[in-house]
Design a protein around this motif. Sequence first.
Motif, PDB file in Angstrom:
ATOM      1  N   ASN A 101       0.853  -0.899   0.284  1.00  0.00           N
ATOM      2  CA  ASN A 101       0.340   0.123  -0.139  1.00  0.00           C
ATOM      3  C   ASN A 101       1.052   0.809  -0.516  1.00  0.00           C
ATOM      4  O   ASN A 101       1.363   1.291   1.194  1.00  0.00           O
ATOM      5  CB  ASN A 101      -0.811   0.071   1.237  1.00  0.00           C
ATOM      6  CG  ASN A 101      -2.014   1.682   1.211  1.00  0.00           C
ATOM      7  OD1 ASN A 101      -1.959   1.615  -0.201  1.00  0.00           O
ATOM      8  ND2 ASN A 101      -2.640   1.215   2.124  1.00  0.00           N
ATOM      9  N   PRO A 128      -1.804   6.909   2.874  1.00  0.00           N
ATOM     10  CA  PRO A 128      -1.568   6.313   2.066  1.00  0.00           C
ATOM     11  C   PRO A 128      -2.357   5.429   0.454  1.00  0.00           C
ATOM     12  O   PRO A 128      -3.850   6.608   0.631  1.00  0.00           O
ATOM     13  CB  PRO A 128      -2.350   4.662   3.030  1.00  0.00           C
ATOM     14  CG  PRO A 128      -2.836   5.553   3.972  1.00  0.00           C
ATOM     15  CD  PRO A 128      -2.837   7.008   4.390  1.00  0.00           C
ATOM     16  N   TYR A 130      -4.780   2.671  -0.922  1.00  0.00           N
ATOM     17  CA  TYR A 130      -5.662   2.531  -0.471  1.00  0.00           C
ATOM     18  C   TYR A 130      -6.170   2.572   1.038  1.00  0.00           C
ATOM     19  O   TYR A 130      -5.484   3.079   1.726  1.00  0.00           O
ATOM     20  CB  TYR A 130      -5.372   0.742  -0.452  1.00  0.00           C
ATOM     21  CG  TYR A 130      -4.771   0.203  -2.253  1.00  0.00           C
ATOM     22  CD1 TYR A 130      -5.705   1.393  -3.030  1.00  0.00           C
ATOM     23  CD2 TYR A 130      -3.660  -0.302  -2.200  1.00  0.00           C
ATOM     24  CE1 TYR A 130      -5.435   0.940  -4.539  1.00  0.00           C
ATOM     25  CE2 TYR A 130      -3.192  -0.102  -3.616  1.00  0.00           C
ATOM     26  CZ  TYR A 130      -4.458  -0.057  -4.752  1.00  0.00           C
ATOM     27  OH  TYR A 130      -3.559  -0.219  -5.707  1.00  0.00           O
ATOM     28  N   VAL A 133      -6.608  -1.954   4.619  1.00  0.00           N
ATOM     29  CA  VAL A 133      -5.132  -2.778   4.200  1.00  0.00           C
ATOM     30  C   VAL A 133      -6.083  -4.119   3.254  1.00  0.00           C
ATOM     31  O   VAL A 133      -6.564  -5.131   3.895  1.00  0.00           O
ATOM     32  CB  VAL A 133      -4.578  -3.217   5.616  1.00  0.00           C
ATOM     33  CG1 VAL A 133      -3.710  -4.324   5.357  1.00  0.00           C
ATOM     34  CG2 VAL A 133      -4.252  -2.082   6.443  1.00  0.00           C
ATOM     35  N   GLN A 134      -5.125  -4.179   1.914  1.00  0.00           N
ATOM     36  CA  GLN A 134      -5.781  -5.958   1.183  1.00  0.00           C
ATOM     37  C   GLN A 134      -4.261  -6.798   1.633  1.00  0.00           C
ATOM     38  O   GLN A 134      -3.563  -6.206   1.951  1.00  0.00           O
ATOM     39  CB  GLN A 134      -5.257  -4.982   0.490  1.00  0.00           C
ATOM     40  CG  GLN A 134      -6.638  -4.108  -0.158  1.00  0.00           C
ATOM     41  CD  GLN A 134      -7.745  -4.105  -0.175  1.00  0.00           C
ATOM     42  OE1 GLN A 134      -8.609  -5.626  -0.471  1.00  0.00           O
ATOM     43  NE2 GLN A 134      -8.803  -3.149   0.042  1.00  0.00           N
TER      44      GLN A 134
END
Length: 145
Positions: A101, A128, A130, A133-134
């Motif tokens: 990210n 950030p 995105y 959090v992925q």
Amino acid sequence: MRRIWTEAAAIMLAVMVLGGCATSKDQLLPHGDSTMLDVWQQETGGSGAAGGQTARQLLDARQSLRRPLTDADVQATPAANAAYTRTASTEIYRQFRRLPNPDLVMYVFPHLAGTDPVPVPGYSTVFPLYQRVQYAMPGERVEDY
């Protein structure tokens, strides 16, 4: 000239719609002599000589898939199950890794703010890319591309 094209297009559309309505259902989808039950029994091996042969072929195919476990299969099972079991040594290992990210740096130019125009000096801020959090699926590539 444009009106002639519009009228021609409208007439062609009407002819196509009426042509579609003129087709009969029985001509388009003819009926057979067999019922749905007959088709089902024929395809799944229900009754009759041909149905019995189909049922036998189906049973033979299923039996070839059913096999007893060999000694090698029995010995490999604990090792295969251990990969899914959490232990103290694997507790630290992350199965679902975070995806990158990247941080974006934004520069805000000097400006006036508020109802009484107050000068605000220029500044930089980081946020950030995105919002959330992925996480990657297990085994999915997480290195930089």
